[in-house]
Design a protein around this motif. Sequence first.
Motif, short mmCIF file in Angstrom:
data_model
loop_
_atom_site.label_atom_id
_atom_site.label_comp_id
_atom_site.label_asym_id
_atom_site.label_seq_id
_atom_site.Cartn_x
_atom_site.Cartn_y
_atom_site.Cartn_z
N ALA A 1 0.83 -1.21 0.00
CA ALA A 1 0.00 0.00 0.00
C ALA A 1 0.86 1.25 0.00
O ALA A 1 1.95 1.28 0.59
N GLU A 2 0.37 2.27 -0.67
CA GLU A 2 1.05 3.56 -0.67
C GLU A 2 0.90 4.22 0.70
O GLU A 2 -0.14 4.12 1.34
N VAL A 3 1.94 4.91 1.11
CA VAL A 3 1.87 5.71 2.34
C VAL A 3 0.85 6.82 2.12
O VAL A 3 0.82 7.44 1.05
N GLY A 4 0.00 7.04 3.09
CA GLY A 4 -1.01 8.09 2.97
C GLY A 4 -2.23 7.80 3.81
O GLY A 4 -2.26 6.85 4.59
N THR A 5 -3.25 8.64 3.64
CA THR A 5 -4.49 8.54 4.39
C THR A 5 -5.63 8.22 3.43
O THR A 5 -5.73 8.85 2.38
N GLU B 1 -14.78 4.81 5.86
CA GLU B 1 -16.19 5.17 6.05
C GLU B 1 -16.23 6.67 6.36
O GLU B 1 -16.55 7.09 7.47
N GLY B 2 -15.84 7.46 5.36
CA GLY B 2 -15.79 8.92 5.52
C GLY B 2 -14.88 9.32 6.66
O GLY B 2 -13.78 8.80 6.81
N LYS B 3 -15.34 10.26 7.49
CA LYS B 3 -14.56 10.71 8.63
C LYS B 3 -14.79 9.84 9.87
O LYS B 3 -14.15 10.02 10.89
N ASP B 4 -15.71 8.87 9.74
CA ASP B 4 -15.99 7.98 10.87
C ASP B 4 -14.93 6.90 11.02
O ASP B 4 -14.64 6.45 12.13
N ILE B 5 -14.38 6.45 9.90
CA ILE B 5 -13.29 5.46 9.92
C ILE B 5 -12.35 5.82 8.78
O ILE B 5 -12.76 5.86 7.62
N PHE B 6 -11.08 6.07 9.10
CA PHE B 6 -10.11 6.30 8.04
C PHE B 6 -8.79 5.63 8.39
O PHE B 6 -8.48 5.36 9.54
N VAL B 7 -8.02 5.35 7.33
CA VAL B 7 -6.81 4.54 7.41
C VAL B 7 -5.60 5.42 7.13
O VAL B 7 -5.59 6.19 6.16
N ILE B 8 -4.56 5.27 7.94
CA ILE B 8 -3.29 5.96 7.73
C ILE B 8 -2.20 4.91 7.60
O ILE B 8 -2.00 4.10 8.51
N VAL B 9 -1.52 4.88 6.45
CA VAL B 9 -0.40 3.97 6.23
C VAL B 9 0.87 4.81 6.35
O VAL B 9 0.99 5.85 5.70
N ASN B 10 1.81 4.34 7.18
CA ASN B 10 3.00 5.14 7.45
C ASN B 10 4.23 4.25 7.56
O ASN B 10 4.17 3.15 8.09
N ASP B 11 5.35 4.74 7.05
CA ASP B 11 6.67 4.13 7.22
C ASP B 11 7.52 5.11 8.02
O ASP B 11 7.53 6.32 7.73
N TYR B 12 8.22 4.62 9.03
CA TYR B 12 9.06 5.49 9.85
C TYR B 12 10.09 4.66 10.60
O TYR B 12 10.08 3.43 10.55
N HIS B 13 10.98 5.35 11.28
CA HIS B 13 11.95 4.71 12.17
C HIS B 13 11.56 5.05 13.61
O HIS B 13 11.17 6.19 13.90
N THR B 14 11.67 4.06 14.47
CA THR B 14 11.35 4.28 15.88
C THR B 14 12.30 5.31 16.48
O THR B 14 13.40 5.53 15.96
N LYS B 15 11.86 5.91 17.58
CA LYS B 15 12.65 6.92 18.29
C LYS B 15 12.78 6.53 19.76
O LYS B 15 11.93 5.81 20.29
N PRO B 16 13.82 7.02 20.43
CA PRO B 16 13.95 6.74 21.87
C PRO B 16 12.78 7.35 22.65
O PRO B 16 12.28 8.42 22.30
#
Length: 153
Positions: free
Chosen positions: A34-38, A42-57
């Motif tokens: 999946a592409e990174v993004g939002t 189900e409109g603003k009631d349910i939305f999906v955020i796909v994200n790639d990142y590195h953990t932080k302390p």
Amino acid sequence: MVVDSLTHHQLYHSLSPRLAKALNHLAETDFTQAEVGTYPLEGKDIFVIVNDYHTKPKHTEPFEVHQQYIDVQYVVSGEEEFGYLPLADQTPLAPYHQEHDFTKFDYESNKKDAAFIPLKAGMFALFFPEDIHMPGTLDTPTAVRKVVIKVKV
């Protein structure tokens, strides 16, 4: 707060129809490509955020809490730890930010009361409005692909 493997997602469907829809979406979707993004589910009631990142302390991140949405956080690849503590009697860093649905809490003030829990690939966590959490931490920076589904309360 709930932490479990996605293979057990059906156990939580009775909590709410929207939560059931979000968990089913996680179970039925291949997020490795999946592409990174939002994306709306189900409109603003349910939305999906796909994200790639590195953990932080831990010491570099604030705790957070949301009032309007339940966070469904699912690790697709990699691993992290998240901090957790109940909302009761905690003092926020600033007033609630309604537009972005969060209140931040200081790490230093809360670290002695917080539990840090591993979240590995294939696992999800449910954070409700009374759950202060700090996602995306690990002592050694680690690449993570995570899907967060925001479910309107």
